[in-house]
Scaffold this active site. Structure first.
Site, PDB file in Angstrom:
ATOM      1  N   GLY A  25      -5.569   1.123  -8.588  1.00 47.26           N
ATOM      2  CA  GLY A  25      -5.040   0.909  -7.238  1.00 47.26           C
ATOM      3  C   GLY A  25      -5.490   1.932  -6.223  1.00 47.26           C
ATOM      4  N   GLU A  26      -5.522   3.189  -6.590  1.00 49.37           N
ATOM      5  CA  GLU A  26      -5.784   4.243  -5.605  1.00 49.37           C
ATOM      6  C   GLU A  26      -7.237   4.700  -5.589  1.00 49.37           C
ATOM      7  OE1 GLU A  26      -2.603   4.752  -4.403  1.00 49.37           O
ATOM      8  OE2 GLU A  26      -1.721   3.778  -6.163  1.00 49.37           O
ATOM      9  N   THR A  80      -2.534  -7.126  -6.004  1.00 47.12           N
ATOM     10  CA  THR A  80      -3.487  -6.423  -6.864  1.00 47.12           C
ATOM     11  C   THR A  80      -3.999  -7.296  -8.000  1.00 47.12           C
ATOM     12  OG1 THR A  80      -1.532  -5.617  -7.989  1.00 47.12           O
ATOM     13  CG2 THR A  80      -2.547  -4.149  -6.403  1.00 47.12           C
ATOM     14  N   PHE A  94       0.807  -1.230   0.000  1.00 50.73           N
ATOM     15  CA  PHE A  94       0.000   0.000   0.000  1.00 50.73           C
ATOM     16  C   PHE A  94       0.834   1.271   0.000  1.00 50.73           C
ATOM     17  CE2 PHE A  94      -2.172  -3.301   2.601  1.00 50.73           C
ATOM     18  CZ  PHE A  94      -3.081  -3.704   1.645  1.00 50.73           C
ATOM     19  N   ILE A  96     -11.461  -1.996 -18.046  1.00 53.62           N
ATOM     20  CA  ILE A  96     -11.232  -2.844 -16.883  1.00 53.62           C
ATOM     21  C   ILE A  96     -10.647  -4.160 -17.388  1.00 53.62           C
ATOM     22  CG2 ILE A  96     -12.314  -3.999 -14.917  1.00 53.62           C
ATOM     23  CD1 ILE A  96     -12.285  -0.830 -14.903  1.00 53.62           C
ATOM     24  N   LEU A  97      -9.454  -4.483 -16.955  1.00 49.44           N
ATOM     25  CA  LEU A  97      -8.778  -5.671 -17.483  1.00 49.44           C
ATOM     26  C   LEU A  97      -9.349  -6.958 -16.908  1.00 49.44           C
ATOM     27  CD1 LEU A  97      -5.095  -4.397 -17.401  1.00 49.44           C
ATOM     28  CD2 LEU A  97      -6.366  -5.085 -19.448  1.00 49.44           C
ATOM     29  N   ASN A  98      -9.702  -6.919 -15.625  1.00 52.17           N
ATOM     30  CA  ASN A  98     -10.218  -8.130 -14.985  1.00 52.17           C
ATOM     31  C   ASN A  98     -11.324  -7.701 -14.028  1.00 52.17           C
ATOM     32  OD1 ASN A  98     -10.665 -10.223 -13.058  1.00 52.17           O
ATOM     33  ND2 ASN A  98      -8.740 -11.167 -13.658  1.00 52.17           N
ATOM     34  N   LYS A 117     -13.021  -9.156 -11.892  1.00 54.42           N
ATOM     35  CA  LYS A 117     -13.031  -9.675 -10.520  1.00 54.42           C
ATOM     36  C   LYS A 117     -11.940  -9.036  -9.662  1.00 54.42           C
ATOM     37  CE  LYS A 117     -13.207 -14.069  -8.059  1.00 54.42           C
ATOM     38  NZ  LYS A 117     -13.198 -15.529  -8.224  1.00 54.42           N
ATOM     39  N   ILE A 141       1.542  -6.879  -5.720  1.00 57.06           N
ATOM     40  CA  ILE A 141       1.420  -6.653  -4.277  1.00 57.06           C
ATOM     41  C   ILE A 141       0.043  -7.088  -3.779  1.00 57.06           C
ATOM     42  CG2 ILE A 141       3.172  -4.864  -4.147  1.00 57.06           C
ATOM     43  CD1 ILE A 141       0.987  -2.762  -4.308  1.00 57.06           C
TER      44      ILE A 141
END
Lengths: 786, 338
Positions: A752-753, A517, A289, A677-679, A681, A515
């Site tokens: 991520g953020e 993600t 993080f 959006i790549l994935n 889930k 990490i």
């Protein structure tokens, strides 16, 4: 690495939109199983510059390909590597905030059976004596902390000795016997006490107009001061390094980090080692993080010990010791908003005072978000930095935005109240289609309007009674609040290697990190689609400093960087295959160019006429090659004509016991526009995690410092509160369609953020709506509502 | 953490004999608190006497219609024991309000009584603490004292007792059976824990070589009109800022007998006989509840960060009495305050 075999390989009949809006948004703690979401052909892909006719995997809800390894214990973390002859250690931390060590007496510790040595600044091996050697990729201005370098104490809990023993329990016991004599100096750890001594940073962003004058002339004004305390990352995995002594001074280091190559350069610098003599491995990271962007002190201690003993060494920090690392800086933010009665903004000023250490100037641009998010002819920013006797602050999820947007979006809510305007309507009236902070340019894409619309609809915002304390559920006051979120769609130069073998397998590699993600998974998805191979035929390598160059995993830039990097390298593979294909007698692709062909279903085929195709295996056999290896770098030139950002709209419901102030966050909806959006889930998980963290920021998280001692007193996760299951109720994530053909070939922006940004304000605003009480200092604990 | 000897006790008299022979020994049962304190270098027993094999795991009826709970009955077993859930639901509720399922599985009945304060300074050997090291001073009084006591404090210590279970036991007026070198004795619950005074290093009136063998509950369990209401900084897995256990004997809307105890506010579960007496024979009404709450808190004293607890405790008492009098006790799974 195992692969998810349950993914249907044929395009399904569910539209992408249905996947994005329906299947993903199944509410609290619901996961989309691989069989619930079918892989989908994206029509737009046919015309995309990527040159692949079908995306079978990109965009779908594929389970993590490293999931099996993680839940069965097969995935090893930095402290878990079994190494023969390993030396165990325990870190001794300082118990004063500032001063110097007069004497360290390790004699009693050394008497304990099994203790090998006690390493201190007095007996450590040589390490670099200049600041430059300690500068890492994420180092701010200043003189980086040097573990065990000298007897100076810069912060409480600073590592001052390392006990080396044959067993970890022995090391821990002996550590309690190390006696330290200090010479104390007066310290200051209270941001409010140091506020007046804070120094101004260079102008955070170029001001526009005359905000002070415009504010004075505004019809309606709001001015507020907002406080965010120090917060710590608390990743599940403690910081750890296992250094293996490979002989001849060579080291292989299993480290917890967000950037193996950053640690590699750092270790080489601090210990004056040759690049080939150090290898950093970090295949799995149990959350970081932002705390793992910079190399942490345990790696220095472990290398010092390994070099001192010429043995393999492990250093693991305890949960308590994790509070001696970086943290989200405490900050005081003052916002002034001036508006016309119609709700359009005339003036924005955003002033921040944030905390850093005495030796490095860490800061981010908290204030600039205010000038970016809403249209206003006049905006100014000021940022001051206060030096405290603490470790240097650092990035923590959504750095600057989680905090800066909290202040702005709380202030916007207060302005809406002053204007007697619905808070969502105020946002729409101030909507900015251009990035005024970046030279008044348009966005590469910005579908925030649709976030507002879909989020409000899913939440039922139109049923809100605007009057505070007007909505009830028995003894609970009910409050509805909203906020906007924003982050940058960053991307960094990266190099990706792809090796395609004649047996139809491909390996994709880059020295990036996962990490938690889902980087492994999206890399496999993109490579599978770009090479026309089944997902199970792709293996992914990362977290190894010897792999091709990667930036740190941070800033939400890895998904965009690595996925487009894979596109680049796979194009080179396609070119090579086409070159070989043209040599096949009567090649159906004899006249095709690289952009006219695609890889799909194990074949190289014409995009115009799928019947003109050759099996990849045949191409390679005919060309007499077993493998094709390509390594290509990708960089992302910004044309300067567009701003790249992700956006979100947050809607939160709280129920607050009227008498006791107990807050329950019963619903949160986040509608996000973040490009492709790549994935579905892993993206959902990312956002959900950010939202839960936002709840913690709003209600729970606070590092408590006793300023008499300059010491963190709740350095454990029993007393440093984060949300637990009972605190988390209905969470809904909506990904709003946002096609972006400008930002990068795949139109990926990163997630991520953005998940955390805006959530604290939405909850704070909901609490105001419920109770009529405006709390401007986080966390909003119940005593502030009594 | 230090090296220690590990021995097992075969029966109660052996346990007493072993501890009497070694002044730096400690008993260990679930270890949910002691092991943490050893890792933090707060406790340094040179010998751990494992008592988990002692025959103290039964819940038995007593001749007077009450229950005798063996000191080694795990908190989880006790919370879900049919006799407890039916006849002493306030105890079941209080146990379930505390810790986590995993900790409750390990923690014993006797150990729960003996858990030590969560005061930040007690846990941090880098700071002075009279409870840890008598005479070193109390850092909490001028430090971070949000979680500290407002009742019965002294200049030497403002720590609280962290147990939820004990707050219910106070209301039930349990009797603690202890065994020592001089034989067995019974301690009324109110006399088991202490106020800090000038000797904050002592949490209880248990003698050095005594062992808790059982907790006895009298017949009256307040199964109809009770509650355990715990207010904390998140909805689960946090120690109480304030908690209130209530047991009422009702006659229609009139209170025949009232008992209530507070957790999270003092060095021991806090009862105030005068506040309870003020409710006896009175109608269950907000005014009467508030009067009782005011009485219970009349001597409360706040510090820099915890003064809010006084008003919070007042309101929590009123709410808990309301819940109990209406027969709508607080659920420990649905976190909405009833």
């Amino acid at each position: 690495m195992s692969h998810d075999r349950s993914i249907p390989r044929r395009p399904g009949d569910i539209s992408r939109r249905e996947i994005m809006q329906g299947a993903i948004a199944i509410g609290a703690l619901g996961y989309v199983g691989a069989d619930a979401a079918t892989s989908v052909a994206i029509a737009a892909e046919q015309q995309s510059p990527v040159g692949t006719p079908i995306t079978r995997y990109i965009g779908t809800a594929i389970s993590r390909i490293d999931g099996d390894a993680k839940v069965t214990g097969g995935a090893k973390y930095a402290a878990e590597y079994k190494v023969p002859g390993l030396v165990h250690t325990f870190v001794v931390g300082s118990t004063i905030a500032k001063g110097r060590i007069v004497r360290i007496d390790a004699s009693e510790a050394l008497l304990v059976e099994g203790v090998i040595a006690v390493l201190t600044h007095e007996n450590r091996p040589r390490m670099a004596d200049n600041d430059k050697a300690y500068k890492d990729d994420a180092a701010p201005e200043g003189a980086p902390f040097r573990p065990l370098y000298d007897g100076k104490i810069k912060f409480n809990g600073q590592p001052i000795a390392l006990v080396l023993a044959e067993e970890s329990e022995v090391a821990r016991f002996a550590a309690s016997l190390v006696r330290v004599e200090y010479e104390d100096e007066a310290h200051v750890t209270d941001l409010y006490r140091q506020r007046d001594a804070a120094f101004a940073l260079p102008e955070p962003a170029k001001p526009r107009g005359d905000a002070a004058k415009a504010f004075g002339a505004s019809d309606v004004r709001h001015e507020g001061e907002y406080y965010v305390p120090i917060e710590h990352h608390n990743p599940m995995e403690p910081y750890a390094s296992t250094v293996t002594w490979d002989g001849g001074g060579k080291l292989t280091i299993y480290d917890k980090t967000q950037g193996v190559q950053n640690v590699h350069r750092y270790v080489c610098g601090v210990f004056d080692m040759k690049p080939d003599d150090v290898r950093i491995l970090s295949p799995y990271v149990g959350g970081a993080f932002g705390s793992g962007l910079r190399p942490q002190y345990q790696v220095v201690l472990a290398v010092l010990a390994a070099r001192a003993l010429e043995r393999s060494v492990r250093v693991v920090l305890t949960r308590q010791q994790m509070y001696s690392l970086g943290y989200r800086p405490a900050m005081i933010q003052k916002i002034r908003l001036g508006a016309k009665t119609d709700g359009t903004l005339d003036a924005i000023t955003h002033d921040a005072v944030t905390a850093t250490s005495q030796y490095e100037d860490f800061y981010r641009r908290e204030t600039t978000w205010s000038g970016l998010l809403y249209h206003s002819a006049n905006a100014t920013y000021a940022h001051k930095l206060a030096r405290l006797d603490l470790a240097t602050s650092c990035d923590m999820r959504g750095p600057s935005a989680a905090t800066g947007v909290y202040a702005l979006e709380s202030a916007m809510d207060e302005l809406a109240v002053a204007l007697k305007l619905d808070p969502l309507e105020l946002r729409l009236r101030c909507y900015s289609d251009r990035a005024q902070t970046e030279g008044d340019v348009p966005f590469s894409s910005k579908n925030l309007r649709e976030c507002y619309r879909q989020g409000a609809e899913a939440f039922g915002w139109d049923k809100r009674n605007p009057e505070p304390r007007s909505m009830r559920d028995g003894s609970d006051l009910v409050g509805w609040g909203m906020a906007t979120g924003v982050w940058e769609a960053l991307q960094m130069p990266i190099t990706v290697r792809v090796v395609l073998t004649a047996n139809g397998h491909a390996e994709v590699a880059s020295a990036t990190s996962d990490i938690g993600t889902g980087t492994y998974t999206i890399m496999a998805q993109v490579a599978a689609d770009m090479l026309g191979l089944p997902l199970g035929s792709i293996s992914v390598k990362l977290g190894d400093s010897t792999l091709p160059q990667s930036p740190l995993e941070g800033g939400s830039w890895i998904a965009a960087s690595v996925s487009n990097g894979i596109v680049t390298t796979c194009k080179a593979i396609r070119e090579e295959l086409l070159r070989l294909a043209k040599k096949v007698p009567n090649s159906p692709l004899a006249k095709a160019t690289v952009d006219e062909v695609a890889l799909a279903d194990g074949r190289l085929m014409s995009r115009q006429d799928a019947s003109r195709a050759i099996l990849i295996a045949d191409v390679m056999r005919h060309g007499a090659v077993d493998r094709i290896e390509m390594e290509k770098s990708t960089s992302f030139a910004n044309d300067g004509k567009h701003a790249h950002n992700t956006h979100s709209a947050l809607f939160a419901e709280v129920k607050v016991d009227e008498q006791l102030g107990v807050v329950r966050v019963t619903r949160v909806v986040s509608a996000i526009a973040a490009g492709r959006i790549l994935n579905a889930k892993t993206a959902h998980s990312q956002i959900m995690g950010g939202m839960v963290w936002g709840m913690g920021m709003a209600l729970h998280e606070e590092t408590l410092i006793d300023h008499n001692f300059g010491r963190i007193m709740n350095a454990n996760i029993a007393e440093y509160h984060v949300p637990v299951n009972a605190d988390v109720h209905d969470i809904k994530v909506i990904f709003v369609d946002e096609q972006d053909e400008i930002v990068n070939p795949l139109g990926v922006k990163g997630l991520g953020e953005i998940g955390i940004v805006g959530v604290p304000a939405a909850i704070a605003n909901a609490i105001y709506h419920a109770t009529g009480k405006r709390v401007r200092d986080l966390p909003i604990t119940l005593d502030k509502l009594l | 953490m230090i090296n220690f000897q590990y021995t097992r006790a075969s029966d109660v008299s052996d346990a007493v004999r072993q501890i009497a022979a070694d002044p730096t020994a400690k008993f260990i049962a679930g270890g949910t608190n002691l092991l943490d304190l050893m890792k933090e270098d707060v406790e340094h027993p040179t010998r751990l006497i494992d008592i988990t094999r002692l025959p103290l795991t039964k819940v038995e009826e007593t001749a007077t219609g009450g229950l005798r709970i063996g000191a080694l009955v795990p908190n989880s077993d006790l919370a879900w024991h049919a006799a407890i859930t039916q006849r002493y639901p306030v105890l079941a509720s209080a146990i379930l309000a505390g810790a986590s399922a995993q900790l409750r599985n390990m923690a014993s009945t006797g150990g729960n009584l003996l858990q030590r304060t969560r005061c930040f300074y007690f846990y941090d050997t880098a700071t002075p603490c009279n409870k840890r090291e008598l005479g070193s001073g109390c850092s909490a009084i001028k430090g971070i004292n949000r979680i500290n006591a407002i009742l019965g404090t002294s200049d030497a210590c403002i720590a609280t007792h962290p147990s939820d279970m004990c707050v219910a036991l106070a209301v039930l007026e349990a009797r603690i059976h202890v065994a020592g070198p001089g034989g067995e004795r019974i301690v009324p619950f109110a006399d088991f824990h202490r106020l800090p005074g000038e000797t904050p290093e002592q949490d209880t009136n248990l003698d050095a070589n005594e062992i808790v063998t059982a907790v006895e509950l009298p017949a009256e369990g307040f199964a109809r009109n009770y509650t355990y209401l715990k207010i904390r900084d998140r909805l689960s897995y946090a120690f109480a800022l304030v908690s209130v256990a209530v047991g009422l004997e009702m006659d229609g809307t009139t209170i025949r007998q009232a008992r209530f105890a507070l957790g999270g506010v003092a060095h021991k579960p806090w009862r105030d006989p005068s506040a309870e007496a003020a409710l006896n024979g009175q109608v269950a009404s907000p005014e009467n509840f508030r009067r009782a709450a005011d009485l219970a808190l009349r001597d409360a004293k706040g510090f820099e960060h915890n003064a809010f607890k006084i008003e919070l405790a007042r309101r929590t008492i009123v709410r808990a009495l309301t819940q109990a009098s209406r027969g709508t006790p607080q659920s420990q799974s649905n976190k909405k305050i009833a």
